[in-house]
Design an enzyme around this catalytic site. Structure first.
Site, PDB file in Angstrom:
ATOM      1  N   CYS A  22       0.867  -1.191   0.000  1.00  0.00           N
ATOM      2  CA  CYS A  22       0.000   0.000   0.000  1.00  0.00           C
ATOM      3  C   CYS A  22       0.891   1.224   0.000  1.00  0.00           C
ATOM      4  O   CYS A  22       1.676   1.424  -0.909  1.00  0.00           O
ATOM      5  CB  CYS A  22      -0.977  -0.022   1.160  1.00  0.00           C
TER       6      CYS A  22
ATOM      7  N   ARG B 250      -2.102  -0.756   5.440  1.00  0.00           N
ATOM      8  CA  ARG B 250      -3.339  -1.305   4.901  1.00  0.00           C
ATOM      9  C   ARG B 250      -3.104  -2.698   4.311  1.00  0.00           C
ATOM     10  O   ARG B 250      -3.965  -3.562   4.359  1.00  0.00           O
ATOM     11  CB  ARG B 250      -3.909  -0.373   3.819  1.00  0.00           C
TER      12      ARG B 250
END
Lengths: 295, 135
Positions: free
Chosen positions: A245, A250
């Site tokens: 990410c 994430r």
């Protein structure tokens, strides 16, 4: 401690890595349980948390104090001691925003090989929306004796050279679509995301991390996850996966989904992610909706 | 309240109490008045939590309105700190507002530099919206 026998959790590949809010409530106060709250918002824990839960902050506690890296073995052992966590404890982590930061903390625990770590499905939001209790009482950390253990980066952490040599293998960009296409660095007047160029790593498909979570912030059932990661992509659970990410936070959510809920054996989180790749000299970059080709 | 008073509220405290001060600020953030519901709120993209900002100028005085969820106390705290320091200020005081203000609060190392991006983003947007409205 016993694993969660509920139908939903037993439906996943590794039910030992996930527990329901019910299970947590039933096991509150168990001597071997260490509840850990890990949030995006550093103040949220102080507004109220599950009884006996301790606060663990990724930004200020799990990062190396100087380098862009994680704690050294000695530092991790010290941290565990101050948190009152023993090597044999069952650590259950939960947090805000669909367990985004909880899965990040989980990933770091696994870099140090802590065996029994679990995520509480639905995290903080589900616990609250079910009307379960919070407290502002801070538990006193019991003294612990966590050993110094080597950090193992080989199995679940990807570095840039490995990403570069793996182009064409399943690579998942879990950022939002405007970040993936590169549109986001072109907004006038706004500071950029800490990368020099926008776009994605060639051949990466875009599956935003949060699509794996339902509206109540719990993980989607296994079948829906299989559609998302396998059927829609033609990837196979026997493939080697890498997820990334912006800084690797994430993508640890997607890493958790692939490894523990879907049973992918080899999956790594590339924590260098776009803030490294988007600044590297000479690496290939693709803009727009298409994954692009391995050069 | 002047921006110096806000800084003092933090820096005169021992470090261990500064995050509690930010939490108190977050609880004190005024809700945006309902008559401003149709207001032109702009999302502050630098914050990972949704926070919306609107600026109004009347008689050369700048009014600030923030809308941020209670589930994001850090973001609300930043908004409230800036509201205390800047709401009701003259246009030029807003435009000349010290960009290093966030560093002076003495909390950056307690909450990480990454999280400080949010408050910087708010300051940049407050200045830009003020400039656009006063041109």
């Amino acid at each position: 401690m016993d694993i969660d026998r509920s139908d939903k959790i037993q439906g996943y590949a590794h039910p030992e890595a996930l527990v329901s809010t019910d299970w947590v409530e039933q096991h509150l106060g168990d001597q071997n349980l260490r509840l850990v709250e890990s949030n995006e918002d550093i103040l949220l824990y102080d507004t109220g948390h599950i009884e006996t839960a301790i606060k663990l902050d990724w930004h200020t506690e799990l990062n190396h104090p100087l380098r862009r890296d994680y704690l050294e073995p000695q530092q991790f052992a010290e941290l565990m001691k101050t948190k009152g966590i023993d090597r044999e404890n069952t650590v259950v982590i939960y947090g805000d925003r669909s367990n985004w930061w909880a899965t990040y903390a989980f990933w770091v625990f696994k870099l140090f090989g802590h065996e029994d770590v679990r995520i509480m499905d639905g995290g903080r939001t589900l616990w609250i929306s079910e009307g379960r209790e919070l407290t502002t009482d801070k538990p006193e950390a019991k003294p612990s004796n966590y050993p110094v253990v080597e950090r193992n980066d080989n199995e679940i952490r990807a570095f840039r050279d490995e990403v570069l040599s793996n182009l064409g293998k399943p690579l998942i960009d879990v950022r939002s679509n405007p970040e993936y296409t590169g549109e986001r660095l072109h907004m006038a007047d706004f500071p950029n995301e800490g990368a020099t160029v926008g776009g994605h790593i060639p051949t990466a498909v875009n599956i935003p991390w949060s699509t794996a979570a339902a509206a109540n912030e719990a993980f989607l059932p296994k079948q829906e996850l299989e559609t998302l990661y396998f059927e829609n992509t033609n990837f196979d659970s026997t493939d080697d996966f890498i997820a990334y990410c912006r800084i690797g936070e994430r993508s640890s959510h997607t890493w958790f989904v692939l490894k523990y809920l879907l049973g992918v054996k080899n999956v790594k989180n590339y924590d260098g992610s776009w803030t490294e790749w988007g600044n590297l000299v000479g690496v290939p970059v693709v803009k727009g909706e298409q994954p692009g080709e391995a050069a | 309240m002047s921006s110096q008073e806000v800084v003092d509220n933090f820096t005169l405290l021992p470090e261990s109490e500064r995050l509690n001060m930010l939490l108190e600020y977050s609880e004190a953030l005024p809700e945006p008045p309902t008559e401003h519901a149709g207001f032109d709120f702009e999302r502050v993209e630098e914050c990972q939590s949704p926070v919306y900002l609107a600026v109004e100028i009347e008689n050369q005085e700048v009014s600030l309105y923030f809308d941020a969820p209670r589930e994001a106390p850090t973001t609300r705290g930043f908004a409230s700190v800036l509201h205390s320091a800047l709401d009701g200020s003259k246009i030029e005081d807003v435009l000349n507002f010290d960009e290093n203000f966030p560093d002076k609060l003495g909390i950056a190392h307690l909450i990480s530099p990454l999280r400080m991006r949010g408050i910087r983003g708010m300051i940049a947007r407050i200045k830009r919206l003020t400039r656009e409205l006063s041109d």
